[in-house]
Scaffold this active site. Structure first.
Site, mmCIF file in Angstrom:
data_model
loop_
_atom_site.group_PDB
_atom_site.id
_atom_site.type_symbol
_atom_site.label_atom_id
_atom_site.label_comp_id
_atom_site.label_asym_id
_atom_site.label_seq_id
_atom_site.Cartn_x
_atom_site.Cartn_y
_atom_site.Cartn_z
ATOM 1 C CE LYS B 108 -2.876 2.960 2.886
ATOM 2 N NZ LYS B 108 -3.884 2.580 4.236
ATOM 3 N N GLY B 169 -9.160 8.441 10.093
ATOM 4 C CA GLY B 169 -9.072 8.628 10.993
ATOM 5 C C GLY B 169 -10.209 9.506 11.748
ATOM 6 N N GLY B 196 -11.684 7.214 6.329
ATOM 7 C CA GLY B 196 -12.812 7.813 7.064
ATOM 8 C C GLY B 196 -13.879 6.978 7.192
ATOM 9 C CG ASN B 217 -6.602 0.825 12.040
ATOM 10 O OD1 ASN B 217 -5.148 1.170 11.407
ATOM 11 N ND2 ASN B 217 -6.727 0.403 12.710
ATOM 12 C CB THR B 218 -9.529 4.991 13.105
ATOM 13 O OG1 THR B 218 -8.090 5.314 12.468
ATOM 14 C CG2 THR B 218 -9.511 5.453 14.506
#
Lengths: 67, 267
Positions: B108, B169, B196, B217-218
């Site tokens: 990535k 995030g 997002g 992730n977040t």
């Protein structure tokens, strides 16, 4: 000899060391990592073939959590 | 995921690799490696992103690492270039990652432009992508939601285009569905929303637009119960994908249509 490792100066006996020896000295044997010397990657197959000398800049990296 | 009606598989294919799951997850911000692993299991993700950093030199020999909990043999690792602000830094990081992961080429790429917004620097991203592809990498690329840049990244040879839906995030959701639709419409490689998403409905909206997958992730790691949120995201993505494949009804803003028969009313 003094080697820059991950931004810190470390002092070792002798005038040169192999990556394999360095890893043992740093207690990193058995871990998964990659090593760069003065901006060049040292392939794993060369860990006991090449030497790290006084003043070399070494980066030892691994995978950590990230997104 | 299997399309139960037509019984055909609906795999996600990236750089010749097939995946059942369309949810890709990051491994940062969790409370522990154990929690990271539990969330991945609940998400049923097959692709996990990792960051490349200097090893901790003071560690004890038996200190656990991420790789102990998420063996690279069981998952497809996606090393990232998070924190890189130039093409040179990103290229250096991914070459080290390839050495670390024994020749693994799927990566990535993200080159950031600003520490406050983590908005991508697309000029440096394009520069890095060209060099990495020439060097044999399969590049999944984080980018803005600019359709022209997305198309250029595809033409360079990136194997997946990963536009942001809102800032990394931020959890602000899908802020510009119109741009994402243009990118999806024009793309011949997978389009994966890469930032997002804040909650399950955001993921469903992105999939209903026709995104091929979502990387997050977040939204999972900072949920009050990350493992439950990982499960919710799995279902949200499957749901959105099925709705996209099913094809939604036409919107009729000014005219209702009764669902019950108009004939036979009791009078």
């Amino acid at each position: 000899m003094k080697i820059h490792i991950n931004g810190n100066i470390k002092e070792f006996k002798g005038i040169k060391t192999t990556p394999e020896e360095l890893i043992i000295k740093l207690n990193l044997n058995g871990k998964r990592f990659a090593i760069e010397r003065n901006g060049e990657i040292i392939p794993k197959k060369d860990f006991n073939k090449i030497y790290i000398n006084d003043g070399d800049k070494i980066e030892i990296i691994g995978a950590v959590g990230g997104g | 995921m299997v399309d139960k009606i037509s019984n055909t598989s609906d795999d996600l294919t990236i750089a010749g690799l097939s995946f059942k799951s369309r949810l890709l997850i990051g491994t940062g911000k969790y409370n522990s490696f154990k929690e990271t692993r539990s969330a991945i299991d609940a998400s049923q993700s097959e692709i996990v992103t990792v960051a490349i950093r200097r090893v901790n030199l003071g560690q004890s020999p038996d200190e656990a690492s991420l790789l102990d909990f998420i063996p690279p043999e069981q998952f497809t690792y996606l090393p990232n270039t998070a924190g890189c602000y130039s093409s040179d830094e990103a290229i250096r990081t991914l070459r080290l990652a390839r050495e670390l992961l024994d020749g693994h080429n799927l990566v990535k790429l993200e080159v950031l432009g600003d520490p406050d917004t983590l908005y991508p620097n697309v000029v440096e991203t394009i520069k890095a992508a060209k060099i990495l592809i020439k060097d044999g990498f399969d590049v999944m690329v984080y980018t803005s939601d600019d359709p022209i840049i997305a198309k250029q990244l595809e033409e360079i040879g990136c194997c997946a285009i990963m536009p942001l839906a809102s800032l990394i995030g931020s959890g602000m959701g899908i802020l510009n569905p119109w741009n994402l639709e243009i990118i999806i419409d024009k793309a011949n490689v997978p389009v994966i929303v890469d930032a997002g998403v804040g909650t399950a409905s955001d993921a469903t909206i992105a999939m209903e637009l026709g995104c091929d997958g979502i990387l997050m992730n977040t939204a999972i790691a900072l949920a009050h119960n990350p493992i439950l949120m990982a499960s919710a995201m799995r279902k949200a993505i499957e749901s959105g994908r099925e709705a996209f494949l099913a094809g939604r009804m036409e919107k009729k803003p000014y005219r209702a249509s009764p669902s019950s028969p108009v004939k036979g009313l009791i009078k």
